[in-house]
Design an enzyme around this catalytic site. Structure first.
Site, short mmCIF file in Angstrom:
data_model
loop_
_atom_site.label_atom_id
_atom_site.label_comp_id
_atom_site.label_asym_id
_atom_site.label_seq_id
_atom_site.Cartn_x
_atom_site.Cartn_y
_atom_site.Cartn_z
N HIS A 145 0.86 -1.18 0.00
CA HIS A 145 0.00 0.00 0.00
C HIS A 145 0.91 1.24 0.00
O HIS A 145 2.03 1.18 0.50
CB HIS A 145 -0.83 -0.05 1.29
N ASP A 222 3.06 -4.62 8.06
CA ASP A 222 1.85 -3.82 7.89
C ASP A 222 0.68 -4.79 8.05
O ASP A 222 0.40 -5.60 7.17
CB ASP A 222 1.87 -3.18 6.49
N GLN A 225 -4.65 -5.17 6.96
CA GLN A 225 -5.70 -6.05 6.42
C GLN A 225 -5.79 -7.38 7.17
O GLN A 225 -6.59 -8.23 6.80
CB GLN A 225 -5.45 -6.31 4.93
N LYS A 248 -10.31 -0.82 10.25
CA LYS A 248 -10.39 -2.01 9.40
C LYS A 248 -10.72 -3.26 10.23
O LYS A 248 -10.77 -4.36 9.70
CB LYS A 248 -9.09 -2.19 8.64
N CYS A 386 -4.93 2.58 -3.48
CA CYS A 386 -3.69 3.10 -2.89
C CYS A 386 -2.55 2.11 -3.09
O CYS A 386 -1.71 1.92 -2.19
CB CYS A 386 -3.85 3.44 -1.41
N1 PLP Z 1 -1.74 -0.89 4.56
C1 PLP Z 1 -2.69 -1.60 3.97
C2 PLP Z 1 -2.40 -2.99 3.48
C3 PLP Z 1 -3.97 -1.05 3.80
O1 PLP Z 1 -4.94 -1.76 3.21
C4 PLP Z 1 -4.21 0.26 4.26
C5 PLP Z 1 -5.51 0.90 4.03
O2 PLP Z 1 -6.23 0.55 3.12
C6 PLP Z 1 -3.18 0.94 4.90
C7 PLP Z 1 -1.96 0.34 5.02
C8 PLP Z 1 -3.38 2.32 5.43
O3 PLP Z 1 -4.27 2.28 6.50
P1 PLP Z 1 -4.81 3.61 7.16
O4 PLP Z 1 -5.34 4.46 6.05
O5 PLP Z 1 -5.87 3.14 8.10
O6 PLP Z 1 -3.66 4.25 7.87
#
Ligand code: PLP
Length: 429
Positions: A145, A222, A225, A248, A386
């Site tokens: 992401h 990270d 998900q 999430k 993203c």
């Molecule tokens: N990493 C992953 C795999 C994501 O799916 C997302 C959000 O869609 C993020 C990071 C970023 O999360 P946040 O916008 O809640 O900080």
């Protein structure tokens, strides 16, 4: 507890308790705990399949937020009065719930952040900025992401480090041999998603950590998900940092957490300066607070943390065994049914996948697909999610993404398939 504050039982009428089974989730009773699922959109019952963007909230979380504002609202850590003590107690007890929820050893290893994005930026701007030298390498994968790409690029531009990328194959998987070959004696950090939001791929993170640790390289995971869909145990993964987002995993937005190993956090400089992160301040010198508060400058998202703790309680009571089995069934069913629609091309067919289905429909732009489905009350995401490098890798501008959570049913997927046939009538004659 003080006079006037309801007991937990009175306050939280979120329905039946006790562990679920996959069959019970498939029956849909859990949907009663999500009030938003009763609304209509464009006159049609809402069918929500955009949980990878954000999940809906169970009554239990809504009640925890309301209860806090109704009975405990105050600032934390600073007051001698009763309400402040109660708010502090709730906030710190939420930290302990998060610790338990992700299997960390100590609650001081949990830092509340705005979400995954802030958690990763925190590590880049403290650990990275302090320790990386020109020529040092950070290794990410081609399915990250943007929030696990851009913070490292910013550091690259500032510190002249090198950003290396593990490639992905046509299924959307990384090869551990490719990964291992990219670990060098200049690698200072591996940063990898446990689950890809754009493809659904579940990465072999435990093995990746093992290979990195054999070379003394720390690993940031990270987990945006992952939490909420399967058991996460940071000690079992043996990662050094783990980032997550509350919204999430059935909690409010604007709250998340960074897990960091205490020995690393203790060595890291603060991220932001302000109240609460200090022990003493004079105009000459400031002595910083210990962890975790050193990384929580200013008034935190108190009610967010409390809501996130309620979401962890919800998950524990719903039972991960049931959640993973139910979501796996939905993924399998959706994969079969959606790929049988003429003109559908799945993007992301990894052998180990979470409940995310990305696809293209020949002849229709993903935004048009999303818009037509919306008219039937069906909420899916259309875009680059993203993860623009993933789109580039598969040669598409965007995908349609249906993503599932505990409240989805096979009948939601049937509606999606019918909706796709309608789209075909408009665009693919
Ligand atoms: N990493 C992953 C795999 C994501 O799916 C997302 C959000 O869609 C993020 C990071 C970023 O999360 P946040 O916008 O809640 O900080």
């Amino acid at each position: 507890m003080y006079q006037g504050e309801p007991t937990l039982k009175q306050a939280d009428q979120s329905g039946p308790r006790g562990c679920n089974t996959a069959a019970a989730l498939a029956g849909g009773r859990i949907r009663e705990q999500f009030p938003i699922l009763a609304i209509t959109v464009h006159g049609k019952p809402l069918i929500y399949m955009d949980s990878a963007a954000t999940t809906q909230k169970p009554q239990r979380v809504i009640d925890a937020v309301t209860r806090h504002f109704t009975h405990r609202c105050s600032n934390v850590h600073r007051g001698v009065h009763k309400l402040s003590q109660l708010a502090t107690e709730s906030y710190e007890s939420a930290r302990e719930t998060v610790r338990r929820g992700i299997g960390a050893a100590e609650s001081q290893e949990i830092i509340f952040t705005r979400g995954t994005t802030e958690a990763i930026n925190l590590v880049a701007q403290t650990y990275g900025r302090q320790r990386f030298a020109p020529g040092d390498e950070v290794l990410i994968t081609a399915m990250e992401h943007h929030s696990n790409i851009v913070p490292w690029q910013m550091l690259r531009d500032e510190k002249k480090i090198v950003l290396k990328v593990v490639p992905i194959n046509d299924r959307g998987e990384i090869d551990l041999n490719d990964y291992e070959a990219l670990l060098t004696d200049r690698t200072r950090m591996v940063a990898v998603a446990l689950i890809s939001n754009a493809l659904g791929t579940v990465n072999p993170v435990k093995e990746m950590v093992k290979l990195a640790h054999a070379r003394n390289i720390p690993v940031l995971v990270d987990g945006a998900q992952a939490v909420g869909h399967d058991v996460v145990d940071v000690q079992d993964l043996d990662c050094d940092f783990f980032a997550l987002s509350g919204h999430k995993m059935y909690a409010p937005s604007g709250i998340g957490a960074l897990y960091g190993r205490a020995d690393l956090l203790n060595e890291m400089p603060p991220y932001q300066g302000g109240g609460d992160m200090i022990a003493t301040v004079t105009f000459d010198k400031t002595v910083y607070n210990g962890i975790p508060h050193r990384f929580e400058a200013g008034t935190p998202n108190i009610v967010g943390a409390i809501g996130m703790a309620a979401a962890f309680d919800f998950l524990q009571e719903t039972c991960f065994e049931a959640i993973t089995a139910h979501e796996h069934d939905l993924l399998q069913y959706a994969t079969e049914q959606v790929s049988a629609v003429p003109g559908v091309r799945l993007i992301g067919t990894a052998r180990k996948k979470a409940a995310v289905l990305s696809f293209m429909l020949e002849g229709a732009h993903p935004h048009d697909v999303g818009t037509i489905l919306d008219l039937d009350g069906i909420a899916v995401r259309a875009g680059h999610h993203c993860a623009q490098p993933v789109m580039d890798r598969f040669g598409v501008p965007a995908t349609v993404r249906a993503s599932f959570a505990v409240y989805n049913l096979r009948s939601d997927i049937d509606e999606l398939v019918q909706g796709l046939h309608k789209v075909r009538e408009v665009f693919c004659k």
